[in-house]
Design a protein around this motif. Structure first.
Motif, PDB file in Angstrom:
ATOM      1  N   ILE A 244      67.158  -3.997  18.578  1.00  0.00           N
ATOM      2  CA  ILE A 244      66.332  -4.104  17.372  1.00  0.00           C
ATOM      3  C   ILE A 244      64.888  -3.768  17.726  1.00  0.00           C
ATOM      4  O   ILE A 244      64.255  -4.463  18.528  1.00  0.00           O
ATOM      5  CB  ILE A 244      66.412  -5.517  16.753  1.00  0.00           C
ATOM      6  N   GLY A 245      64.371  -2.703  17.132  1.00  0.00           N
ATOM      7  CA  GLY A 245      63.014  -2.263  17.419  1.00  0.00           C
ATOM      8  C   GLY A 245      61.961  -3.127  16.747  1.00  0.00           C
ATOM      9  O   GLY A 245      62.261  -4.103  16.057  1.00  0.00           O
ATOM     10  N   SER A 248      57.776  -4.875  10.859  1.00  0.00           N
ATOM     11  CA  SER A 248      58.003  -5.949   9.886  1.00  0.00           C
ATOM     12  C   SER A 248      59.361  -5.826   9.204  1.00  0.00           C
ATOM     13  O   SER A 248      59.975  -6.837   8.842  1.00  0.00           O
ATOM     14  CB  SER A 248      56.886  -5.938   8.831  1.00  0.00           C
ATOM     15  N   THR A 249      59.857  -4.600   9.023  1.00  0.00           N
ATOM     16  CA  THR A 249      61.157  -4.426   8.370  1.00  0.00           C
ATOM     17  C   THR A 249      62.278  -4.946   9.259  1.00  0.00           C
ATOM     18  O   THR A 249      63.196  -5.645   8.800  1.00  0.00           O
ATOM     19  CB  THR A 249      61.391  -2.940   8.031  1.00  0.00           C
ATOM     20  N   THR A 250      62.213  -4.638  10.548  1.00  0.00           N
ATOM     21  CA  THR A 250      63.225  -5.152  11.478  1.00  0.00           C
ATOM     22  C   THR A 250      63.045  -6.653  11.693  1.00  0.00           C
ATOM     23  O   THR A 250      64.014  -7.369  11.940  1.00  0.00           O
ATOM     24  CB  THR A 250      63.150  -4.404  12.819  1.00  0.00           C
ATOM     25  N   ILE A 299      65.826   0.817  14.053  1.00  0.00           N
ATOM     26  CA  ILE A 299      64.367   1.009  14.075  1.00  0.00           C
ATOM     27  C   ILE A 299      63.856   1.209  12.654  1.00  0.00           C
ATOM     28  O   ILE A 299      64.616   1.475  11.729  1.00  0.00           O
ATOM     29  CB  ILE A 299      63.964   2.230  14.927  1.00  0.00           C
ATOM     30  N   THR A 300      62.553   1.090  12.518  1.00  0.00           N
ATOM     31  CA  THR A 300      61.894   1.441  11.272  1.00  0.00           C
ATOM     32  C   THR A 300      60.741   2.373  11.620  1.00  0.00           C
ATOM     33  O   THR A 300      60.566   2.769  12.781  1.00  0.00           O
ATOM     34  CB  THR A 300      61.420   0.185  10.513  1.00  0.00           C
ATOM     35  N   LEU A 301      59.963   2.742  10.642  1.00  0.00           N
ATOM     36  CA  LEU A 301      58.863   3.680  10.871  1.00  0.00           C
ATOM     37  C   LEU A 301      57.523   2.998  10.688  1.00  0.00           C
ATOM     38  O   LEU A 301      57.432   1.950  10.046  1.00  0.00           O
ATOM     39  CB  LEU A 301      58.981   4.864   9.907  1.00  0.00           C
ATOM     40  N   ILE A 337      65.862   2.160   9.245  1.00  0.00           N
ATOM     41  CA  ILE A 337      65.801   1.372   8.011  1.00  0.00           C
ATOM     42  C   ILE A 337      64.381   1.400   7.459  1.00  0.00           C
ATOM     43  O   ILE A 337      63.412   1.321   8.206  1.00  0.00           O
ATOM     44  CB  ILE A 337      66.280  -0.087   8.224  1.00  0.00           C
ATOM     45  N   ALA A 338      64.252   1.516   6.148  1.00  0.00           N
ATOM     46  CA  ALA A 338      62.938   1.541   5.500  1.00  0.00           C
ATOM     47  C   ALA A 338      63.132   1.464   3.995  1.00  0.00           C
ATOM     48  O   ALA A 338      64.172   1.878   3.475  1.00  0.00           O
ATOM     49  CB  ALA A 338      62.174   2.820   5.856  1.00  0.00           C
TER      50      ALA A 338
END
Length: 386
Positions: A244-245, A248-250, A299-301, A337-338
């Protein structure tokens, strides 16, 4: 700028039986030709490609020889790469399947094909396997039977959907059923359809969804939807380890799992339990090597910038990323994910992979699915730093 890689296949005899009342073309091509039928699939495919002519400099077409795509694309002036040579005057279903495998090996961004339900079944035989399921497919309706949910409404509509991808618009990734009917019964007036498989297809994005409109409350609902989707995948693939990167989303995902989170670090989760908190590159590599199953990365961006690698997550080094994509599943082991709001803030700019390893960045470039809700994904371009 990375060139958009369009996979393109035509079933030259698709629909040939329709004009001579054979109600299908499966195994009836020679009979149809003897009755005076004229092949129309290439004409239908050309209508889709004509929509893309203004973008010739932005895309390359990967296709099969002759009437299976090469001639159509060349006549319209596209940059054409023939990756499969048919050895038959009259093509067969085997040619379609072999051409699909060749396109997948070229890592095309999407496969656009012209045919009917029989052609869709042939393509699904290859694409719908677990290994290749993430390759999106879109059909140009050219057959007698179009019962499957993998086709655009018209050939030009198919071109418009691909145009959205080429111009970096948000394009929803959905699932379409592959259907077909028993032609022998159909010729006797009996319609009996059957679901054979499913494939992922790009479609026009519904930008506004009631639960995902602006505001803190609906933002939280969106994050709950995203987390629910990932947690369901964790439960389904019980032997899969998840890295899990940061972000805030993760962090919201970890909170939904009831696990402690390293907001600016990387955590390792297995069977929804925390294995390692704030893991180093060495610890991540050791965990991948010691784990007997597949390891996936979530991950998220970075909001407003679009970086997915190379900013704030240096633990996810080229060595780590190569180890992840070297496993069964390849790039599909990277789960981005985003929220759609976060993607929209990029104003059509691509996601950026800046790992410091140019070869790896090239591998990671192209269109990748981004999970934006529960059972809701969009295709978004990943590019190398300019």
């Amino acid at each position: 700028m990375s060139s958009f890689k369009l996979g393109f296949i035509i079933n030259p005899i698709a629909g040939i039986g329709g004009s001579v009342a054979l109600k299908g073309s499966d195994g009836m091509a020679m009979h149809a030709l003897a009755l005076g039928a004229k092949p129309k699939a290439n004409e239908r495919a050309a209508l889709a490609l004509e929509v893309l002519q203004p973008y010739k400099e932005q895309l390359s077409i990967y296709t099969a020889s002759g009437e299976m795509g090469e001639h159509c694309a060349q006549q319209l002036g596209f940059n054409v790469n023939v990756v499969y040579q048919t050895q038959q005057v009259q093509t067969h279903s085997d040619d379609t399947e072999l051409a699909v495998r060749a396109l997948i090996s070229e890592k095309v961004d999407v496969i656009l094909f012209a045919g009917g339900d029989g052609t869709a079944r042939n393509i699904a035989n290859v694409v719908a396997s677990e290994e290749h399921f993430q390759v999106p497919v879109l059909g140009i309706p050219a057959g007698c039977k179009i019962h499957s949910g993998v086709y655009a409404i018209t050939p030009k509509a198919a071109g418009r959907v691909i145009e959205l991808m080429v111009t970096k618009e948000l394009v929803t990734l959905t699932t379409g059923d592959v259907m077909d009917i028993d032609e022998s019964l159909f010729r006797d007036g009996i319609v009996k359809a059957k679901r054979y498989s499913e494939m992922q297809i790009p479609s026009e994005l519904r930008y506004v969804q009631a639960v995902k409109s602006g505001g803190k409350e609906s933002d939280e609902l969106v994050l709950q939807d995203i987390a629910a989707n990932v947690i369901e995948e964790m439960a389904e693939y019980d032997e899969t380890q998840f890295i899990i990167g940061s972000g805030s989303t993760t962090a919201f995902l970890m909170a939904e799992l009831g696990l402690e989170n390293t907001l600016l670090g990387v955590d390792i989760v297995y069977q929804q339990a925390l294995l390692c908190s704030d893991a180093t590159e060495t610890e991540i590599i050791e965990s991948i090597e010691q784990h007997s199953g597949v390891t996936k990365l979530v991950i998220t961006l970075i909001g407003g910038q679009g970086h997915i690698f190379g900013r704030g997550n240096q633990q996810l080094s080229p060595r780590v990323l190569r180890a992840i994509i070297a496993q069964e599943g390849g790039k599909n082991n990277i789960v981005i994910i985003a929220t759609k709001t976060k993607l929209a803030e990029l104003a059509n700019r691509p996601l950026i992979s800046d790992t410091g390893d140019n070869g790896l960045d090239q591998i990671l470039s192209g269109f990748m699915p981004v999970t934006t809700g529960y059972k809701d994904q969009v295709l978004y371009q990943v590019a190398t730093p300019q």
